[in-house]
Design a protein around this motif. Sequence first.
Motif, PDB file in Angstrom:
ATOM      1  N   TRP A 129      15.101  -4.624 -10.906  1.00 28.70           N
ATOM      2  CA  TRP A 129      13.868  -3.781 -10.566  1.00 28.70           C
ATOM      3  C   TRP A 129      12.234  -5.223 -11.114  1.00 28.70           C
ATOM      4  O   TRP A 129      13.164  -6.070 -11.423  1.00 28.70           O
ATOM      5  CB  TRP A 129      13.483  -3.005 -11.804  1.00 28.70           C
ATOM      6  CG  TRP A 129      14.240  -1.717 -11.449  1.00 28.70           C
ATOM      7  CD1 TRP A 129      15.571  -2.019 -12.044  1.00 28.70           C
ATOM      8  CD2 TRP A 129      13.837  -0.443 -10.785  1.00 28.70           C
ATOM      9  NE1 TRP A 129      16.473  -0.285 -11.341  1.00 28.70           N
ATOM     10  CE2 TRP A 129      15.294   0.267 -10.591  1.00 28.70           C
ATOM     11  CE3 TRP A 129      12.719   0.263 -10.181  1.00 28.70           C
ATOM     12  CZ2 TRP A 129      15.403   1.685  -9.595  1.00 28.70           C
ATOM     13  CZ3 TRP A 129      12.845   1.273  -9.752  1.00 28.70           C
ATOM     14  CH2 TRP A 129      14.340   2.529  -9.296  1.00 28.70           C
ATOM     15  N   ARG A 130      11.599  -4.841 -10.372  1.00 26.25           N
ATOM     16  CA  ARG A 130      10.009  -4.845 -10.362  1.00 26.25           C
ATOM     17  C   ARG A 130       8.922  -4.518 -10.476  1.00 26.25           C
ATOM     18  O   ARG A 130       8.799  -3.245 -10.248  1.00 26.25           O
ATOM     19  CB  ARG A 130       9.785  -6.542  -9.358  1.00 26.25           C
ATOM     20  CG  ARG A 130      10.654  -7.404  -9.177  1.00 26.25           C
ATOM     21  CD  ARG A 130      10.154  -8.689 -10.125  1.00 26.25           C
ATOM     22  NE  ARG A 130      11.448  -9.329  -9.785  1.00 26.25           N
ATOM     23  CZ  ARG A 130      12.286 -10.248 -10.438  1.00 26.25           C
ATOM     24  NH1 ARG A 130      12.749  -8.736 -11.166  1.00 26.25           N
ATOM     25  NH2 ARG A 130      12.848 -10.761 -10.097  1.00 26.25           N
ATOM     26  N   PHE A 131       8.072  -4.685 -11.904  1.00 27.36           N
ATOM     27  CA  PHE A 131       7.334  -3.490 -12.089  1.00 27.36           C
ATOM     28  C   PHE A 131       5.733  -4.171 -12.015  1.00 27.36           C
ATOM     29  O   PHE A 131       5.436  -5.586 -12.150  1.00 27.36           O
ATOM     30  CB  PHE A 131       7.591  -3.395 -13.786  1.00 27.36           C
ATOM     31  CG  PHE A 131       8.841  -1.651 -14.097  1.00 27.36           C
ATOM     32  CD1 PHE A 131       8.701  -0.951 -14.496  1.00 27.36           C
ATOM     33  CD2 PHE A 131       9.673  -1.936 -13.531  1.00 27.36           C
ATOM     34  CE1 PHE A 131       8.571  -0.317 -14.769  1.00 27.36           C
ATOM     35  CE2 PHE A 131      10.596  -0.918 -13.537  1.00 27.36           C
ATOM     36  CZ  PHE A 131      10.036   0.153 -13.915  1.00 27.36           C
ATOM     37  N   ARG A 132       4.630  -3.466 -11.234  1.00 30.03           N
ATOM     38  CA  ARG A 132       3.797  -4.119 -10.869  1.00 30.03           C
ATOM     39  C   ARG A 132       2.755  -2.698 -11.670  1.00 30.03           C
ATOM     40  O   ARG A 132       2.611  -1.865 -11.825  1.00 30.03           O
ATOM     41  CB  ARG A 132       3.117  -3.950 -10.132  1.00 30.03           C
ATOM     42  CG  ARG A 132       4.204  -5.170  -9.465  1.00 30.03           C
ATOM     43  CD  ARG A 132       3.714  -6.464  -9.592  1.00 30.03           C
ATOM     44  NE  ARG A 132       4.111  -7.346  -9.255  1.00 30.03           N
ATOM     45  CZ  ARG A 132       5.460  -8.332  -9.564  1.00 30.03           C
ATOM     46  NH1 ARG A 132       5.906  -7.907 -10.455  1.00 30.03           N
ATOM     47  NH2 ARG A 132       5.960  -9.206  -9.047  1.00 30.03           N
TER      48      ARG A 132
ATOM     49  N   ALA B  40       0.181   2.359 -15.979  1.00 28.74           N
ATOM     50  CA  ALA B  40       1.130   3.261 -14.771  1.00 28.74           C
ATOM     51  C   ALA B  40       1.933   1.897 -14.027  1.00 28.74           C
ATOM     52  O   ALA B  40       1.333   0.784 -14.413  1.00 28.74           O
ATOM     53  CB  ALA B  40       0.813   4.420 -14.193  1.00 28.74           C
ATOM     54  N   PHE B  41       3.039   1.947 -13.565  1.00 28.54           N
ATOM     55  CA  PHE B  41       3.684   1.535 -12.803  1.00 28.54           C
ATOM     56  C   PHE B  41       4.021   1.289 -11.771  1.00 28.54           C
ATOM     57  O   PHE B  41       5.132   2.465 -11.502  1.00 28.54           O
ATOM     58  CB  PHE B  41       4.801   0.693 -13.906  1.00 28.54           C
ATOM     59  CG  PHE B  41       4.512  -0.640 -15.289  1.00 28.54           C
ATOM     60  CD1 PHE B  41       4.636  -1.668 -15.083  1.00 28.54           C
ATOM     61  CD2 PHE B  41       4.105   0.680 -16.402  1.00 28.54           C
ATOM     62  CE1 PHE B  41       3.756  -2.371 -16.743  1.00 28.54           C
ATOM     63  CE2 PHE B  41       4.288   0.324 -16.995  1.00 28.54           C
ATOM     64  CZ  PHE B  41       4.191  -1.559 -18.035  1.00 28.54           C
ATOM     65  N   GLY B  42       4.165   0.635 -10.852  1.00 30.84           N
ATOM     66  CA  GLY B  42       4.106   0.904  -9.505  1.00 30.84           C
ATOM     67  C   GLY B  42       5.821   0.012  -9.896  1.00 30.84           C
ATOM     68  O   GLY B  42       5.931  -1.524 -10.597  1.00 30.84           O
TER      69      GLY B  42
ATOM     70  N   LEU C 103       6.270   5.783  -8.868  1.00 33.02           N
ATOM     71  CA  LEU C 103       5.393   5.326  -9.787  1.00 33.02           C
ATOM     72  C   LEU C 103       5.726   5.960 -11.114  1.00 33.02           C
ATOM     73  O   LEU C 103       5.264   7.293 -11.256  1.00 33.02           O
ATOM     74  CB  LEU C 103       3.385   6.167  -9.013  1.00 33.02           C
ATOM     75  CG  LEU C 103       2.477   5.571  -9.600  1.00 33.02           C
ATOM     76  CD1 LEU C 103       2.058   3.444  -9.729  1.00 33.02           C
ATOM     77  CD2 LEU C 103       1.136   6.611  -9.737  1.00 33.02           C
ATOM     78  N   ASP C 104       5.742   4.966 -12.040  1.00 28.07           N
ATOM     79  CA  ASP C 104       5.861   5.417 -13.364  1.00 28.07           C
ATOM     80  C   ASP C 104       4.678   5.544 -14.018  1.00 28.07           C
ATOM     81  O   ASP C 104       3.866   4.898 -14.622  1.00 28.07           O
ATOM     82  CB  ASP C 104       6.681   4.251 -14.140  1.00 28.07           C
ATOM     83  CG  ASP C 104       8.295   4.607 -13.879  1.00 28.07           C
ATOM     84  OD1 ASP C 104       8.485   5.723 -12.061  1.00 28.07           O
ATOM     85  OD2 ASP C 104       9.043   4.082 -13.884  1.00 28.07           O
TER      86      ASP C 104
END
Length: 129
Positions: free
Chosen positions: A67-70, A79-81, A97-98
Motif C-alpha cells: 500500500w501507499r497512503f496520501r 482522510a487518505f487516498g 478513500l479512508d
Amino acid sequence: MLRSLGDDGVRELAGRYAAAWERADVEAIVGMLTADAKYSMPPLPQWFRSREAIRAFLVEGPLTARWRFRPVRANRQLAFGTYLWDAQRAVYLPAGLDVLALRGDRIAEVVSFLNADFGRFGLPGEISG
C-alpha cells in the motif's frame, strides 16, 4: 476533533498511520485505535468493531498487499487516498478513500469509500513504484 490535535498533531498521526500501513505493521495500526473502533468499506456489507476484529481483518486481507497512503481532508476530517500495488503495471492504483473519525489522539472509526473519485480530492490517478 482535528483542531484539538493542532496541525502538528494531525501531521504526526497521519504520518504514523500511513507509515504503519505501508510497512504492514498491524500492531502499530491497531495501537492507534480506540478499544471500540469500527472499520467499514461501503458499499460492501462487512464491517468490523473492536481492535481484535480489525486486527484479524487486516492480517487476513489488506495487509497481505502493498500500500501507499496520501493524506487529504474529507468533510473536515483526516482522510487518505489509499493505493494498492498492481504488479502487472508496476504502479500503485487507487483503492479507496479512508476517512478517519478521531477521539482525542486515537482513531475511533475508519470508513473506506471504495468507489471514491480521487480527482475530486486532488489525488493522483496512480503512484509509481
